[in-house]
Scaffold this active site. Structure first.
Site: not given
Ligand code: DC
Length: 345
Positions: A7, A63, A74, A77, A89, A107, A115
């Site tokens: 992530r 790309r 994509c 949110e 994210r 992050y 996080r």
């Protein structure tokens, strides 16, 4: 081999296509670098972005980086009261022989606060490398960054960016008043991607433009100005706060990272340093005059060592290595063994 998930998240200051792509690229670059994977190992990437990002699809950055085989997606949110703004994210799926617990999540920017439990500070080490121009700091620091999974920070590049600004705006680099008045309006940013540092001056990528002898001379002069140093040192400490770094400069061990676990002062005979610079230039196809370069190096040494504010000097607890008769592999080994010792401590 099994599918593993990594992530990442990053925030942008402004919703512009250029920034969305640049920040996405640095996040993906960091994921690739610190997990030691190749773009071909990536099976798919799912990007999400908060609904205040409207300028560009983050997937375009993947790309552009040559991630052409992976499937990319994509999505926007939902907005949740109080959530981080302008955040991108990514969920990167790779084929790997390592366990899921060995994956390093990344992050960056404001996303770091999200996080802290997942942000690994490599082995939690910082390495300070100081020394005069041409002592081999940057070459060896880049190699060690790669080997020990550290973020390479070239602080000289930041002083060069301020020097370049003064050159381009007719500001006298010897005038503390002129430079310190301009300083609040000068925006210097660094980005680390794929183990490389890129430097931005007022949003413009000046990574190559700062590499001239003239920019170096301006850098050395503006670096003597306390207002310039305090602004750049604050940035340098902020970077080191959030990641394990190998930082090179003139005052890293004595001022910027006084608690660095490894401190090295690299030195070399001035003529040998001039010879190395000449070789570097000639490799780039630029004709170089060794006597002229030796004189420029001498002048810069003089300036950097004799200024009032954080002059170039070895920290009391630094290991001094004279590289005059050493090749880059020997220097790398010498510092590498100090890092390994520190990691075992
Ligand atoms: O490492 P370099 O040649 O790119 O650095 C350019 C100038 O910036 C150098 O002559 C002095 C200054 N500098 C400094 O004062 N402090 C640092 N930490 C790094 C560079």
């Amino acid at each position: 081999m099994a599918a593993r998930c990594i992530r990442g998240a990053v925030t942008v200051d402004n919703d512009t296509a250029a920034e969305v792509w640049a920040k996405t690229e640095s996040m993906l670059g960091e994921i690739i670098r610190c997990n030691n994977i190749a773009p071909e190992d990536i099976i798919s990437i799912l990007f999400t972005a908060t609904n205040d990002i409207k300028s560009a699809y983050p997937a375009v950055a993947a790309r552009k980086m040559g991630i052409t085989e992976a499937s990319l997606m994509c999505a926007q949110e939902m907005y949740v009261e109080g959530s981080l703004r302008r955040c991108i994210r990514a969920e990167v799926t790779i084929e790997s022989g390592k366990p899921q617990s060995g994956m390093r999540h990344v992050y960056l920017g404001g996303a770091q606060v999200l996080r802290p439990d997942l942000v690994k500070k490599s082995e939690g080490i910082s390495v300070a490398i100081d020394g005069p121009a041409g002592s081999g700091k940057s070459t060896v620091a880049k190699l060690l960054a790669e080997k020990y999974n550290l973020i390479y920070v070239d602080t000289g590049a930041m002083y060069r960016a301020v020097g370049l600004y003064c050159m381009e705006h007719g500001i006298d680099p010897d005038s503390r008043r002129e430079v310190s008045e301009a300083m609040p309006g000068i925006s210097v940013n660094v980005e680390n991607s794929m183990g490389m540092q890129r430097i931005f001056l007022d949003g413009r990528d000046v990574t190559s433009d700062i590499r001239t002898q003239e920019a170096a001379a301006y850098a050395s002069k503006v670096a003597a100005i306390p207002e310039v140093r305090s602004a750049l040192v604050a940035m340098q400490r902020e970077i080191a706060k959030n990641s394990s770094v190998i930082m090179d400069g003139r005052d890293i061990g004595t001022n910027v990272l006084t608690d660095a676990r490894v401190k090295v002062y690299l030195d070399a005979d001035a003529y040998e340093r001039a010879r190395r610079r000449c070789k570097e230039l000639e490799e780039k196809g630029i004709k170089a005059d060794i006597e002229k370069i030796a004189e420029e190096i001498r002048q810069r040494d003089e300036y950097d060592k004799n200024r009032q504010c954080n002059p170039l000097t070895a920290a009391a607890d630094a290991v001094i290595i004279n590289t005059t008769d050493m090749d880059i592999e020997q220097v790398q080994q010498a510092i590498g063994s100090l890092i390994e010792k520190a990691l075992l401590r």
